[in-house]
Design a protein around this motif. Structure first.
Motif, PDB file in Angstrom:
ATOM      1  N   VAL A 110       0.874  -1.172   0.000  1.00  0.00           N
ATOM      2  CA  VAL A 110       0.000   0.000   0.000  1.00  0.00           C
ATOM      3  C   VAL A 110       0.912   1.223   0.000  1.00  0.00           C
ATOM      4  N   ASN A 111       0.685   2.141  -0.928  1.00  0.00           N
ATOM      5  CA  ASN A 111       1.470   3.377  -1.020  1.00  0.00           C
ATOM      6  C   ASN A 111       0.567   4.578  -0.791  1.00  0.00           C
ATOM      7  N   HIS A 112       1.138   5.608  -0.154  1.00  0.00           N
ATOM      8  CA  HIS A 112       0.371   6.837   0.107  1.00  0.00           C
ATOM      9  C   HIS A 112       1.338   8.008   0.182  1.00  0.00           C
ATOM     10  N   ARG A 113       0.978   9.108  -0.407  1.00  0.00           N
ATOM     11  CA  ARG A 113       1.759  10.344  -0.308  1.00  0.00           C
ATOM     12  C   ARG A 113       1.222  11.123   0.880  1.00  0.00           C
ATOM     13  N   SER A 114       2.046  11.294   1.914  1.00  0.00           N
ATOM     14  CA  SER A 114       1.598  11.990   3.127  1.00  0.00           C
ATOM     15  C   SER A 114       2.291  13.339   3.257  1.00  0.00           C
ATOM     16  N   GLU A 115       1.944  14.059   4.314  1.00  0.00           N
ATOM     17  CA  GLU A 115       2.548  15.359   4.595  1.00  0.00           C
ATOM     18  C   GLU A 115       4.053  15.248   4.821  1.00  0.00           C
ATOM     19  N   SER A 116       4.491  14.128   5.383  1.00  0.00           N
ATOM     20  CA  SER A 116       5.905  13.982   5.736  1.00  0.00           C
ATOM     21  C   SER A 116       6.692  13.122   4.753  1.00  0.00           C
ATOM     22  N   GLY A 117       6.066  12.705   3.668  1.00  0.00           N
ATOM     23  CA  GLY A 117       6.764  11.900   2.665  1.00  0.00           C
ATOM     24  C   GLY A 117       5.930  10.717   2.231  1.00  0.00           C
ATOM     25  N   ASN A 118       6.505   9.916   1.376  1.00  0.00           N
ATOM     26  CA  ASN A 118       5.801   8.738   0.875  1.00  0.00           C
ATOM     27  C   ASN A 118       5.784   7.637   1.933  1.00  0.00           C
ATOM     28  N   ILE A 119       4.612   7.044   2.111  1.00  0.00           N
ATOM     29  CA  ILE A 119       4.460   5.904   3.012  1.00  0.00           C
ATOM     30  C   ILE A 119       4.355   4.660   2.143  1.00  0.00           C
ATOM     31  N   ARG A 120       5.133   3.645   2.479  1.00  0.00           N
ATOM     32  CA  ARG A 120       5.033   2.333   1.822  1.00  0.00           C
ATOM     33  C   ARG A 120       4.808   1.310   2.914  1.00  0.00           C
ATOM     34  N   VAL A 121       3.716   0.579   2.809  1.00  0.00           N
ATOM     35  CA  VAL A 121       3.385  -0.462   3.776  1.00  0.00           C
ATOM     36  C   VAL A 121       3.401  -1.797   3.034  1.00  0.00           C
ATOM     37  N   LEU A 122       4.253  -2.722   3.484  1.00  0.00           N
ATOM     38  CA  LEU A 122       4.265  -4.081   2.956  1.00  0.00           C
ATOM     39  C   LEU A 122       3.597  -4.988   3.977  1.00  0.00           C
ATOM     40  N   LEU A 123       2.648  -5.776   3.531  1.00  0.00           N
ATOM     41  CA  LEU A 123       1.870  -6.642   4.415  1.00  0.00           C
ATOM     42  C   LEU A 123       2.098  -8.094   4.017  1.00  0.00           C
ATOM     43  N   TRP A 124       2.528  -8.903   4.986  1.00  0.00           N
ATOM     44  CA  TRP A 124       2.895 -10.303   4.778  1.00  0.00           C
ATOM     45  C   TRP A 124       1.939 -11.183   5.581  1.00  0.00           C
ATOM     46  N   PRO A 125       0.770 -11.517   5.058  1.00  0.00           N
ATOM     47  CA  PRO A 125      -0.193 -12.298   5.839  1.00  0.00           C
ATOM     48  C   PRO A 125       0.291 -13.696   6.221  1.00  0.00           C
ATOM     49  N   ALA A 126       1.135 -14.320   5.420  1.00  0.00           N
ATOM     50  CA  ALA A 126       1.594 -15.686   5.724  1.00  0.00           C
ATOM     51  C   ALA A 126       2.427 -15.743   6.995  1.00  0.00           C
ATOM     52  N   ILE A 127       3.084 -14.620   7.343  1.00  0.00           N
ATOM     53  CA  ILE A 127       3.942 -14.613   8.533  1.00  0.00           C
ATOM     54  C   ILE A 127       3.572 -13.486   9.503  1.00  0.00           C
ATOM     55  N   ASP A 128       2.394 -12.883   9.316  1.00  0.00           N
ATOM     56  CA  ASP A 128       1.901 -11.809  10.194  1.00  0.00           C
ATOM     57  C   ASP A 128       2.957 -10.733  10.433  1.00  0.00           C
ATOM     58  N   ARG A 129       3.463 -10.193   9.325  1.00  0.00           N
ATOM     59  CA  ARG A 129       4.521  -9.176   9.376  1.00  0.00           C
ATOM     60  C   ARG A 129       4.058  -7.934   8.637  1.00  0.00           C
TER      61      ARG A 129
END
Length: 119
Positions: free
Chosen positions: A43-62
């Motif tokens: 999931v990517n988002h452009r925020s006030e403080s910079g780009n946010i990148r969230v990687l979600l790993w459901p197989a290992i809850d990370r």
């Protein structure tokens, strides 16, 4: 999206809710955990403080979060809470909490088992 939703671990519904929080879609990555069909989602988002990148790993809850040059990785996520228009909260081992706000603020708090939950 409901004003506040809670999910047990990094589930497909949690991934969708996090994507909705950031007004985008989760994108399945080309890589995955061996012998897993859960996928790794970004999931990517452009925020006030910079780009946010969230990687979600459901197989290992990370969950991996990157904002600018900073990165946080939490493993063993047992609960994800998404608060509409504000943030998501990932709770993990030993009362650890990762909070990622839409504006790019990230807070990570952890305790060690020997501290008895005191930070």
């Amino acid at each position: 999206m409901k004003p506040r939703e809670t999910f047990q671990s990094v589930t497909p519904d949690a991934i969708s809710a996090i994507a909705a929080l950031f007004d985008t879609d989760a994108e399945r990555q080309e890589f995955d955990i061996p012998n897993s069909d859960h996928g790794v989602w970004q999931v990517n988002h452009r925020s006030e403080s910079g780009n946010i990148r969230v990687l979600l790993w459901p197989a290992i809850d990370r969950i991996d979060v990157t904002v600018g040059p900073h990165m946080w990785v939490v493993k063993g996520v047992r609960e994800v809470e998404v608060i509409q228009d504000l943030e998501f909260i990932a709770r993990f081992a030993h009362d650890g909490v990762l909070t990622v706000a839409r504006n790019g603020q990230v807070v990570l708090t952890t305790t060690s088992p020997s501290e008895g939950g005191v930070t």
